[in-house]
Design an enzyme around this catalytic site. Structure first.
Site, PDB file in Angstrom:
ATOM      1  N   GLU A  99     -14.720  28.314  33.300  1.00 15.79           N
ATOM      2  CA  GLU A  99     -16.134  28.672  33.455  1.00 15.79           C
ATOM      3  C   GLU A  99     -16.988  27.919  32.420  1.00 15.79           C
ATOM      4  O   GLU A  99     -18.057  27.422  32.729  1.00 15.79           O
ATOM      5  CB  GLU A  99     -16.292  30.189  33.277  1.00 15.79           C
ATOM      6  N   ASP A 116     -27.768  33.580  30.695  1.00 11.37           N
ATOM      7  CA  ASP A 116     -28.014  35.001  30.515  1.00 11.37           C
ATOM      8  C   ASP A 116     -28.345  35.444  29.082  1.00 11.37           C
ATOM      9  O   ASP A 116     -29.358  36.066  28.837  1.00 11.37           O
ATOM     10  CB  ASP A 116     -26.794  35.796  30.991  1.00 11.37           C
ATOM     11  N   GLY A 139     -30.229  31.898  34.421  1.00  9.95           N
ATOM     12  CA  GLY A 139     -28.841  31.493  34.605  1.00  9.95           C
ATOM     13  C   GLY A 139     -28.132  31.331  33.270  1.00  9.95           C
ATOM     14  O   GLY A 139     -26.931  31.089  33.223  1.00  9.95           O
TER      15      GLY A 139
HETATM   16  C1  GLC Z   1     -23.178  34.261  34.951  1.00  6.92           C
HETATM   17  C2  GLC Z   1     -23.918  33.000  34.519  1.00  6.92           C
HETATM   18  C3  GLC Z   1     -24.782  32.522  35.653  1.00  6.92           C
HETATM   19  C4  GLC Z   1     -23.928  32.317  36.895  1.00  6.92           C
HETATM   20  C5  GLC Z   1     -23.069  33.538  37.217  1.00  6.92           C
HETATM   21  C6  GLC Z   1     -22.029  33.259  38.273  1.00  6.92           C
HETATM   22  O1  GLC Z   1     -24.046  35.301  35.184  1.00  6.92           O
HETATM   23  O2  GLC Z   1     -24.658  33.208  33.370  1.00  6.92           O
HETATM   24  O3  GLC Z   1     -25.466  31.361  35.321  1.00  6.92           O
HETATM   25  O4  GLC Z   1     -24.720  31.987  37.969  1.00  6.92           O
HETATM   26  O5  GLC Z   1     -22.399  33.987  36.082  1.00  6.92           O
HETATM   27  O6  GLC Z   1     -21.223  32.174  37.914  1.00  6.92           O
END
Ligand code: GLC
Length: 421
Positions: free
Chosen positions: A391, A162, A160
């Site tokens: 975000e 990335d 998560g």
């Molecule tokens: C990106 C983030 C991830 C999240 C996704 C949707 O890929 O790194 O953690 O779940 O966006 O918000």
């Protein structure tokens, strides 16, 4: 900025696509795994049936082997790459082939605890419980086949977080030569300086191509991947989720299931302890290809607090936080601001994320470091007041970055009680 309780609720409602919530319009037009777990904890504060629906719709994507995928492609959209045609998985509702940090059991427990419709909540949690158990069994079997107590991730997106600098060295072993063409859509929605690089995307797709060729078979993926890391974030979140699952098993499970979960908890408690670094003042991930700890301190390194396993290290973690906060005016930066890889605007290489702050603050609370917990809460509230439900946020200026009207930021603000009427 208009950051009232009502404004946060409107962000969730506006991104509701019929029982599931997209992270934000256009940039992320599907259902994401850990986003939905956080978002459900936001919905439960004002619409209980809708919160349960969110969790149930996520589980519509669960695979037969128990894995809960990181994206569920409920409906087609042309604003995101890579879509279902790139993933090539076999599930009836199209999904990606990897997973994300398992916040789900924690969300179910919280929704059950705070629900006012007791009978409704009991019935829905009882129906979900076997699915959670299957998902935790999947983690143990597919991602820790050696029974070490630490699960491995096979793709940086599974963390998560990335493009965290913690993945730079192991990810460099992935050859950036995909057969699938790169057709990025994200940089059409958000400035390229705030997003991962093209080179990163080429390696991301190379891994997807490899796993698709292996038929998404967990054993073959584990054996053949060039990228295998025990992320401290995933392991801490899973440990916390196992504790929450144990509580749920107390109501809905059997004695044997409770014993099984307790065994896994004992194993992972000791294994997470082995990730502590006095030099860095945080817990570190382990590169499972080399067996070495990865010497990059990130915000995930605080999450063993949230797991409740940071025995004897809470004070040192509070000091680390203080050290970082002397460099940047807003915490918690996703990467140590003294590290060469720190970039305050680029995604997981520096920016502050509200969901991570919430987890870390809960950890400090539990470990009796209330000053650290309140400091993180204050920082998060003032970032949202300045930048809205962005975000993520620049820790050096407080600016809101990335996608706007972001659902997990709004949800955390609701669940954490950061807003007023
Ligand atoms: C990106 C983030 C991830 C999240 C996704 C949707 O890929 O790194 O953690 O779940 O966006 O918000």
């Amino acid at each position: 900025m208009n950051v009232t309780i009502e404004a946060a609720r409107s962000v969730l409602r506006a991104n509701d696509r019929g029982g599931y919530t997209v992270p934000t319009a256009r940039l992320y037009p599907y259902q994401w795994n850990w986003d939905s777990a956080f978002v459900a904890m936001g919905w439960i504060t004002f619409d209980e049936p809708r919160a349960w629906r969110e969790l149930e719709r996520l589980l519509e994507g669960q695979w037969d082997d128990g894995m809960v995928p990181h994206i569920i492609f409920h409906a087609p959209a042309d604003t995101y790459f890579p879509g279902p045609d790139v993933w090539r998985t076999a599930h009836t509702i199209p999904t990606s082939g990897i997973t994300q940090p398992p916040v789900l059991a924690t969300a179910v427990r919280r929704c059950l605890d705070v629900a006012t419709d007791r009978a409704g909540a009991e019935a829905r949690a009882a129906a979900i419980y076997p699915r959670l158990l299957a998902s935790h069994r999947w983690w143990a079997a597919a991602r820790d086949p050696g029974g070490t107590g630490l699960v491995g991730m096979l793709h940086p997106w599974e963390s998560g977080m990335d493009n965290s600098p913690a993945w730079d060295v192991p990810f460099a072993r992935v050859p950036p030569t995909p057969t699938t063409p790169i057709r990025r859509k994200d940089t059409g929605h958000v400035g390229a300086d705030m997003r991962p690089t093209d080179d990163f995307y080429r390696r991301v797709i190379a891994l997807i191509d490899l796993y698709a060729a292996l038929g998404w078979d967990p054993a073959r993926m584990w054996a053949q991947t060039p990228f295998k890391v025990a992320d401290v974030g995933i392991n801490a979140i899973l440990h916390r989720a196992e504790r929450d699952l144990l509580a749920l098993a107390g109501r809905f499970g059997t004695e044997a299931e409770r014993a099984e979960i307790a065994d896994r908890l004992e194993l992972s408690r000791d294994a997470i302890a082995g990730l502590w670094s006095w030099d860095h003042g945080v817990y570190l991930p382990r590169d499972l290809t080399t067996g070495e700890l990865i010497p990059v301190a990130t915000s995930a390194g605080f999450l063993p607090l949230y797991a409740g396993v940071a025995e004897g290290t809470a004070a040192a973690l509070a000091q680390t936080l203080q050290r970082w906060r002397m460099v940047v005016p807003f915490g918690v930066p996703s990467t140590d601001p003294n590290h060469a890889g720190f970039e305050p605007k680029r995604y997981w290489r520096g920016p502050v994320w509200a969901i991570v702050n919430w987890m870390i603050a809960q950890g400090f609370d539990a470990e009796t470091e209330p000053k650290a917990a309140w400091g993180i809460r204050d920082d998060t509230a003032s970032l949202i007041r300045r930048g809205g439900f962005a975000e993520y946020f620049d820790p050096t200026t407080g600016e809101g970055l990335g996608g706007g009207s972001f659902t997990w930021t709004a949800a955390v603000a609701l669940a954490w009680g950061l807003l007023e009427d």
